[in-house]
Motif scaffolding. Sequence first.
Motif, PDB file in Angstrom:
ATOM      1  N   GLU A  81       2.905  -6.678  16.397  1.00 25.16           N
ATOM      2  CA  GLU A  81       3.543  -5.724  15.488  1.00 25.16           C
ATOM      3  C   GLU A  81       3.082  -4.314  15.823  1.00 25.16           C
ATOM      4  O   GLU A  81       2.058  -4.127  16.493  1.00 25.16           O
ATOM      5  CB  GLU A  81       3.209  -6.032  14.025  1.00 25.16           C
ATOM      6  CG  GLU A  81       3.895  -7.257  13.467  1.00 25.16           C
ATOM      7  CD  GLU A  81       3.549  -7.510  12.011  1.00 25.16           C
ATOM      8  OE1 GLU A  81       4.218  -8.339  11.400  1.00 25.16           O
ATOM      9  OE2 GLU A  81       2.603  -6.890  11.484  1.00 25.16           O
ATOM     10  N   THR A  82       3.817  -3.334  15.339  1.00 26.79           N
ATOM     11  CA  THR A  82       3.380  -1.948  15.428  1.00 26.79           C
ATOM     12  C   THR A  82       2.415  -1.686  14.271  1.00 26.79           C
ATOM     13  O   THR A  82       2.744  -1.947  13.109  1.00 26.79           O
ATOM     14  CB  THR A  82       4.579  -0.988  15.346  1.00 26.79           C
ATOM     15  OG1 THR A  82       5.430  -1.232  16.472  1.00 26.79           O
ATOM     16  CG2 THR A  82       4.109   0.461  15.393  1.00 26.79           C
ATOM     17  N   ASP A  84      -5.553   0.633  10.371  1.00 26.83           N
ATOM     18  CA  ASP A  84      -5.294  -0.695   9.811  1.00 26.83           C
ATOM     19  C   ASP A  84      -5.570  -1.822  10.791  1.00 26.83           C
ATOM     20  O   ASP A  84      -5.336  -2.992  10.465  1.00 26.83           O
ATOM     21  CB  ASP A  84      -3.829  -0.783   9.344  1.00 26.83           C
ATOM     22  CG  ASP A  84      -3.477   0.269   8.307  1.00 26.83           C
ATOM     23  OD1 ASP A  84      -4.378   0.643   7.537  1.00 26.83           O
ATOM     24  OD2 ASP A  84      -2.305   0.709   8.280  1.00 26.83           O
ATOM     25  N   VAL A  85      -6.044  -1.495  11.990  1.00 29.23           N
ATOM     26  CA  VAL A  85      -6.170  -2.497  13.049  1.00 29.23           C
ATOM     27  C   VAL A  85      -7.072  -3.655  12.642  1.00 29.23           C
ATOM     28  O   VAL A  85      -6.715  -4.834  12.827  1.00 29.23           O
ATOM     29  CB  VAL A  85      -6.687  -1.846  14.354  1.00 29.23           C
ATOM     30  CG1 VAL A  85      -7.184  -2.913  15.326  1.00 29.23           C
ATOM     31  CG2 VAL A  85      -5.587  -1.031  15.005  1.00 29.23           C
ATOM     32  N   ASP A 102      -1.278  -1.340  23.184  1.00 27.72           N
ATOM     33  CA  ASP A 102      -0.476  -0.318  23.845  1.00 27.72           C
ATOM     34  C   ASP A 102      -1.185   1.029  23.820  1.00 27.72           C
ATOM     35  O   ASP A 102      -1.954   1.330  22.893  1.00 27.72           O
ATOM     36  CB  ASP A 102       0.888  -0.184  23.163  1.00 27.72           C
ATOM     37  CG  ASP A 102       1.884  -1.215  23.680  1.00 27.72           C
ATOM     38  OD1 ASP A 102       1.535  -1.946  24.622  1.00 27.72           O
ATOM     39  OD2 ASP A 102       3.001  -1.297  23.130  1.00 27.72           O
ATOM     40  N   ASN A 103      -0.900   1.856  24.809  1.00 25.80           N
ATOM     41  CA  ASN A 103      -1.542   3.170  24.907  1.00 25.80           C
ATOM     42  C   ASN A 103      -1.320   4.021  23.663  1.00 25.80           C
ATOM     43  O   ASN A 103      -2.187   4.802  23.264  1.00 25.80           O
ATOM     44  CB  ASN A 103      -1.018   3.913  26.144  1.00 25.80           C
ATOM     45  CG  ASN A 103      -1.438   3.251  27.441  1.00 25.80           C
ATOM     46  OD1 ASN A 103      -2.424   2.521  27.472  1.00 25.80           O
ATOM     47  ND2 ASN A 103      -0.691   3.487  28.500  1.00 25.80           N
ATOM     48  N   ARG A 110      -0.894   5.030  16.430  1.00 24.31           N
ATOM     49  CA  ARG A 110       0.064   4.037  15.948  1.00 24.31           C
ATOM     50  C   ARG A 110       0.756   3.439  17.173  1.00 24.31           C
ATOM     51  O   ARG A 110       1.314   4.175  17.985  1.00 24.31           O
ATOM     52  CB  ARG A 110       1.086   4.654  15.005  1.00 24.31           C
ATOM     53  CG  ARG A 110       2.050   3.638  14.379  1.00 24.31           C
ATOM     54  CD  ARG A 110       2.990   4.295  13.368  1.00 24.31           C
ATOM     55  NE  ARG A 110       3.857   3.330  12.747  1.00 24.31           N
ATOM     56  CZ  ARG A 110       3.518   2.581  11.696  1.00 24.31           C
ATOM     57  NH1 ARG A 110       2.315   2.733  11.158  1.00 24.31           N
ATOM     58  NH2 ARG A 110       4.339   1.697  11.181  1.00 24.31           N
ATOM     59  N   GLY A 111       0.701   2.128  17.308  1.00 23.11           N
ATOM     60  CA  GLY A 111       1.303   1.509  18.472  1.00 23.11           C
ATOM     61  C   GLY A 111       1.357   0.004  18.316  1.00 23.11           C
ATOM     62  O   GLY A 111       0.905  -0.561  17.314  1.00 23.11           O
TER      63      GLY A 111
END
Length: 277
Positions: A132-133, A138-139, A170-171, A178-179
């Motif tokens: 998910e993004t 929140d990771v 993701d970078n 946010r990714g």
Amino acid sequence: MQGRLSIGDFSKMTHLSVKTLRHYHQTGLLEPAEIDPFSSYRYYATTQIPVAQTIRRFRDLGMPVREIADLLSSGDPDARGELIGRHLERLEAQLARTRDSVAALRRLLDPAASIDVERRRTFETTAAAIGETVAAPDVLDWYADAMTELQAALTAAGQPATGASGGLYDNELFTDERGRLVVYVPVAAPPRSGRVEPLVIPPTELAVTVHRGPHTDIDVTYGALGMWVDQHALTIAGPVHEIYLVGPRDTPDAAAWRTEIGWPIASTPSASETTVG
């Protein structure tokens, strides 16, 4: 009256400045015992000295004014104990963050510190995954929920893990906070359940190192790995790979955690290989 102190004398006795005492009066935290109706001078009682000193001690410990007011106004010992306990927990968390920062700084300042890096080409991996993004703050919570869901789906499907769990970052998760984040568990036959889907991770050329210990200073290892990649004239291509060889789901002892970090790499073209079109 006996025990009637001017604000200046009260300030000297409590080591609270006149400005601070006026502020506490305005906020209702510590009101004067008497205010002269003609001069508006503030007078304090000697019995307020211990109260003022208590306030100063709690403020020195960083307790918010509102909580100190609640503490002083409460006649319930349990409620007071809960307020103090909650603040002590905050202090302990702050102390832990300070220790983590000190440990990271010691690593950064140690010229002898180094990491072991190897170039490795991975094999194709079949896994059950959730992707998910996610916003960077929140990771950790997202990861914990996703891993719980993954484990439940694999248990229900009777699919044992064939390797250590991992993540693909993701970078944009680093550059834009946010990714896309994918967590996965290698299995022979990935199920579909809720957010869980099959994933095939293709063979990838990686620069790999292992971060030892808690994740609070994992950025230092990232930085060291990045310098190695740059020094060896390599470019970064694709999401960062992390494999959790030993993690919080295995042991609460953070010193025993081992996180493998793999940066997808590609060789930088030499001057003779560079083309201009």
